[in-house]
Design an enzyme around this catalytic site. Structure first.
Site, PDB file in Angstrom:
ATOM      1  N   ASP A 103       0.990  -1.388  -0.003  1.00  0.00           N
ATOM      2  CA  ASP A 103       0.057  -0.003  -0.190  1.00  0.00           C
ATOM      3  C   ASP A 103       0.846   0.921   0.119  1.00  0.00           C
ATOM      4  OD1 ASP A 103       0.573  -0.917   2.703  1.00  0.00           O
ATOM      5  OD2 ASP A 103      -0.608   0.798   3.508  1.00  0.00           O
ATOM      6  N   GLU A 169      -0.047  -1.390   5.537  1.00  0.00           N
ATOM      7  CA  GLU A 169       0.909  -0.668   6.502  1.00  0.00           C
ATOM      8  C   GLU A 169       0.718   0.831   6.696  1.00  0.00           C
ATOM      9  OE1 GLU A 169       4.486   0.987   7.830  1.00  0.00           O
ATOM     10  OE2 GLU A 169       3.840   1.443   5.985  1.00  0.00           O
TER      11      GLU A 169
END
Ligand SMILES: [Zn+2]
Length: 416
Positions: A103, A169
């Site tokens: 991400d 994350e």
């Protein structure tokens, strides 16, 4: 005799990685083109990027490529994928994990992207520009191609290597590394590297981190016409005044220094701000701001929160507004990784042997996947070579850093 053989083999591996430079750059570009933004920032999640990564790893010939999805109703696919790609080694007792995240944070103000458009990467002066280039795609590509070099040469890793590509994350890792750790396949004597931080010459290994906290501050007043402010209560004004008072209180009360960390102090930054009213002539009845705090580990987080809420009550009494404090995310710093842990010593050697550099170990702001490993009692280190362009406009990754870090990962893969 044996040392000579190892040296020759190492040289061959490092040469092989050098040959892969072009392909690595292209892979980095291809991956940047696939945005993976979490639902907190109105994104669709990581699925498209995950599918591409699975394809890349299968083509390279990893022994097993598995997806461990965390259900999440907020994204169209209803799942947040976490990929683990295994390359079997001579032993499986102690495995080497390299953990990167798929991400990315949103690109932010488009007009600030002058070097390239965020998802239309360009290569210039040995750098690849684009959102997510350095954070965290550069080390992701390094880890993949370190393994490709092994496959190309028909070599077997000393110990099984597992590359993890995780989701979520940037927003707390619940659907990412925390989900993976819950599956229970990390062991106490596994070796874990999280290449999601570092400095520009790769001479810093992170073994400790600060505690972190994200606060959402909701101020409720009463909306009114701006020509008659007395009929309302301006939540924006109270919100700003409170945010500044809180900022000052935190900096004064939590001012200790610790030289293990860089920066050596706790940090508190007002960051995100929600939009309020749609017109200039409306007194806002609601105001929402956020704060990001990174706190030296010896401070008590409970006490810090009590100080914030006490200040909020003071403001409520003084102004008549309601101030809600919501903890969006909170991480209490785990025990640091031991400086003499095997992964620290191995990584030091790998950096020295591939690039000739001596490294220093210490702490940074934290907030990487390494925290969750440390909390689970698994020593993890954070290391990569990067210019710290994460979350900035015109983010770039240096191709040299990507290639050289791949050499370090490859060295570790073959290391006794
Ligand atoms: Zn990152």
């Amino acid at each position: 005799m044996e040392t000579a053989v190892i040296c020759l083999e190492t040289k061959t591996i490092l040469n092989e990685i050098e040959k892969l430079r072009k392909e690595m750059t292209q892979t980095l570009i291809d991956l940047i083109r696939i945005p993976a933004i979490g639902p907190e920032s109105d994104g669709e999640g990581e699925l498209a990027k995950a599918e591409r990564l699975i394809q890349i790893c299968k083509t390279i010939g990893f022994d097993k490529v598995q997806s461990y999805d965390a259900p999440d109703e907020r994204v169209p696919s209803k799942k947040r994928p976490n990929i683990v790609a295994f390359l079997n080694g001579e032993t499986d007792k102690e495995r080497l994990w390299i953990v990167t995240h798929m991400d990315i944070v949103p690109p932010g103000d488009d007009s600030l992207w002058t070097a390239a458009k965020p998802f239309n990467p360009i290569v210039k002066d040995g750098k690849v520009y684009g959102r997510g280039s350095e954070d965290n795609t550069q080390p992701m590509v390094s880890s993949i191609f370190a393994m490709k070099a092994f496959k190309n040469l028909g070599l077997k890793p000393k110990r099984t290597v597992a590359l993890c590509f995780v989701a979520d994350e940037e927003s707390g890792s619940i659907y990412g590394i925390q989900h993976l750790i819950k599956q229970g396949f990390f062991r106490k004597d596994d070796l874990v590297i999280v290449p999601d931080g570092g400095n520009s010459d790769g001479s810093f290994i992170e073994i400790a981190e600060k505690s972190s906290i994200w606060l959402k501050i909701d101020t409720i007043g009463k909306q009114a016409h701006a020509s008659r402010p007395g009929d309302g209560l301006n939540a924006h004004r109270v919100g700003m005044e409170f945010a500044l008072a809180m900022d000052k209180m935190l900096h004064q009360k939590y001012a200790d220094q610790d030289a293990l960390f860089d920066p050596p102090v706790s940090t508190f930054e007002p960051t995100k701000k929600e939009r309020n009213v749609d017109a200039i002539n409306i007194v806002p009845g609601e105001d929402t701001t956020y704060l990001d705090g990174r706190i030296l580990p010896h401070y008590n987080m409970g006490e810090l929160l009590r100080n914030v809420t006490a200040l909020a009550s003071d403001f409520e009494k003084k102004t008549g507004a309601k101030i809600g404090i919501e903890v969006v995310n909170k991480n209490i710093a785990p025990k640091p990784t031991d400086e003499r842990a095997k992964i620290v010593l191995m990584l030091k050697e790998a950096i020295k042997k591939t690039g000739g550099k001596d490294v220093k170990v210490g702490g940074i702001g934290g907030g990487t996947c390494a925290a969750y490993f440390r909390r689970a009692g698994i020593p993890a280190v954070v290391w990569a070579t990067m210019d710290e362009m994460a979350h900035q406009p015109n983010e770039y990754a240096k191709i040299d850093n990507m290639v050289n870090d791949a050499k370090v990962f490859a060295y570790l893969t073959g290391q006794s």
